[in-house]
Design a protein around this motif. Structure first.
Motif, short mmCIF file in Angstrom:
data_model
loop_
_atom_site.label_atom_id
_atom_site.label_comp_id
_atom_site.label_asym_id
_atom_site.label_seq_id
_atom_site.Cartn_x
_atom_site.Cartn_y
_atom_site.Cartn_z
N ASN A 170 0.81 -1.23 0.00
CA ASN A 170 0.00 0.00 0.00
C ASN A 170 0.84 1.27 0.00
N LYS A 173 1.64 5.67 -3.91
CA LYS A 173 0.45 6.44 -4.28
C LYS A 173 0.61 6.97 -5.69
N LYS A 175 -1.20 8.83 -9.25
CA LYS A 175 -2.25 9.70 -9.75
C LYS A 175 -1.96 10.04 -11.21
N THR A 183 5.52 5.33 0.71
CA THR A 183 5.49 5.22 2.17
C THR A 183 6.22 3.94 2.57
N SER A 191 7.28 12.39 -0.89
CA SER A 191 6.70 12.83 -2.15
C SER A 191 7.76 13.50 -3.00
#
Length: 556
Positions: A170, A173, A175, A183, A191
């Motif tokens: 998980n 991330k 987009k 993470t 980031s």
């Protein structure tokens, strides 16, 4: 309570401010958790990761290295000191700076503590170890390489977060086709505008949904001669040169197979499979008594695991010490050699995709196997007396890997995942049968795969399979597009280690000098992508080439 709360946040603020001043990175609290941001986030602690970070920082970008490793440099600082140089003339840029810094160390009197500089044989692979004319040193002790990487990080004030493991389920991330943040298992988030996966395993690449391959492609996948199963191909000395029985009781199939021999058919010649070449540790040994630690007997030691070696010795083979390659100060980089040696054949197939816990089990099993091998040769009565007597002179180096029982920190992951990117490097490019688009660096070492499996031949004797050594007939170029995922997979990730290549092409590309080269080239491309506000796929190649050439990279 209010005063304590204010003090707590003041402390956090001061810590964050201090970190930002040191690294030029942004750090903030998001929902009570630390989140760091930088222009470029590099995942990995390998040689490629450190060189990439240096290139990014020198190019004016903020960078954070998120390293699962505590010790930096990967194999370059974990035993592989007898560098696979190939043609040194194609090693430029920051890679050459690394080897120059190693030369600077050995050019001091302080470096030669237990050995006079003149006594060192100056033997190297393809080049003298210490090249005074070009001020480079290609052969070195593990701790020397690690210190060079640490010096680079310190001088450039690069933030390195160590022992931070990507949350592979998980932790990525995405987009609109771009990585927004990663993470780690500790909960830290990072980031960035651009990301590099500089691990040997390709964990960030895989977690981001980038296409990849594990195992050997069939011969026809890319029109290659040396890919796929290679039964009957015996290029080096890493095979059984005499008829050796694979059974616990020689010539008695009912007694069962000896350990580490597959009872399965090896597969049709040239066919693909999901198997990978063997791993081992590159051991730093010494015969200098003041620095020598006797080989430890591992827990659960079973001499049956080395019965094949005893049977090989019984045929008269005497080449056990052939890959005790000399490093300075009476040390070695000891690599696999012979039919049964440090390569733990067939015991790593699930490593690339395995969980962290399973990988630790595999690494520990490899460690125990290799320690048992050393103990066997030094102590078992079936080992010829002359070999055993010589072996007892050797041991682990007391001044290396002090926090790990003098055992290397990094196992030699010769191959794991390989990206399926914009362009796939194959043996055809390495052998100059096909042109290479957008070259950004060069390799030159032989196409080299270690054994993949140990099996029983139709005649009932044991043999190894998968060991290949083919000359590239001179240096070859490596494509920028092999560092870049397909655009539909990810637009802001570069992969300088698990590059887009076939199994057999990776056999040459996987050398540490090449990873240094590709690390710098990948970071330079990431810088351009940021400056041009574009994707890694659409970076202006001519500008990239101009930047690399100006920085001493040998592009073609």
């Amino acid at each position: 309570m209010i005063m304590k709360s204010k003090f707590k946040y003041l402390t956090v603020f001061l810590v964050l401010a201090g970190l930002m001043m040191q690294t030029s990175c942004k750090i903030s609290l998001v929902k009570g958790k630390l989140e760091a941001s930088a222009d470029i986030i590099i995942y990995g602690g390998t040689s490629a990761a450190i060189v990439a970070a240096v290139e990014a920082k020198r190019s004016g970008k903020s960078v954070i290295v998120v390293s699962p490793d505590i010790h930096l440099g990967g194999l370059s600082s974990s035993g592989l000191g007898f560098t696979d140089t190939g043609d040194k003339s194609v090693i430029g840029g920051l890679a050459r700076e690394f080897y120059h810094r190693v030369w600077q160390h050995y050019n001091t009197d302080e470096a030669w503590v237990w050995q006079n500089k003149e006594e060192y044989g100056n033997k190297g692979q393809g080049t003298p170890a210490m090249d005074g004319e070009n001020r480079t040193m290609w052969i070195f002790e593990p701790h020397v390489a690690e210190q060079v990487f640490e010096d680079l990080i310190s001088e450039e004030k690069i933030r390195v977060d160590r022992n931070e493991w990507l949350d592979r389920k998980n932790g990525v991330k995405m987009k609109e086709g771009r990585i927004i943040s990663i993470t780690t298992l500790s909960g830290k988030a990072y980031s960035g505008k651009m990301f590099l996966d500089a691990t040997y395993e390709g964990d960030l690449m895989a977690s981001a949904g980038v296409s990849y391959h594990v195992g050997r492609e069939g011969k026809d996948a890319y029109g290659e001669e040396w890919n796929g199963v290679q039964t009957g191909v015996l290029h080096h000395k890493h095979w059984f040169q005499s008829d050796i029985s694979p059974y616990i009781i020689a010539k008695d199939p009912t007694s069962g197979l000896l350990p580490r021999i597959s009872g399965e058919d090896p597969g049709e010649k040239y066919s693909g499979d999901n198997k990978i070449q063997a791993y081992c540790f590159r051991l730093c040994m010494t015969d200098h008594n003041e620095n020598r630690v006797p080989f430890p007997k591992p827990e659960g030691y079973d001499p049956l695991h080395y019965e094949l070696l005893a049977r090989s010795f019984a045929t008269g083979r005497k080449d056990w010490f052939e890959k005790f390659d000399p490093l300075p100060i009476h040390k070695t980089d000891t690599n696999n050699h012979g039919p049964l040696s440090s390569d733990n054949i067939g015991m790593n197939y699930d490593y690339p995709e395995a969980t962290y816990e399973r990988r630790k089990e595999i690494i520990k099993e490899h460690e125990n196997y290799q320690k048992g091998l050393l103990w066997f040769v030094a102590n078992d009565p079936r080992v010829p007396e002359d070999i055993q007597k010589e072996m007892q002179r050797w041991g682990l180096a007391m001044d290396e890997f002090k926090d790990n029982g003098n055992w290397p920190h990094q196992i030699y992951v010769r191959e794991a995942r390989r990206m399926l990117g914009e362009f796939v490097m194959t043996e055809n490019e390495l052998l100059k049968k096909s042109p290479t688009p957008k070259p950004i660096g060069m390799g030159s070492y032989n196409i080299d795969s270690h054994n993949v499996q140990r099996y029983v031949k139709p005649d009932g004797f044991v043999q190894n399979e998968g060991d290949i050594g083919v000359s590239t007939n001179g240096p070859y170029t490596i494509s920028y597009s092999s560092l870049v995922p397909k655009k539909e997979d990810c637009e802001n990730l570069l992969v300088p280690v698990c590059v887009s290549s076939s199994h057999i092409a990776f056999g040459s590309i996987r050398m540490e000098p090449v990873f240094l080269i590709l690390g710098q080239s990948a970071a330079a491309a990431a810088v351009l992508a940021i400056d041009e506000e574009t994707t890694v796929q659409e970076v202006d190649y001519n500008k990239l080439k101009e930047v690399l050439v100006a920085k001493g990279q040998i592009v073609e």
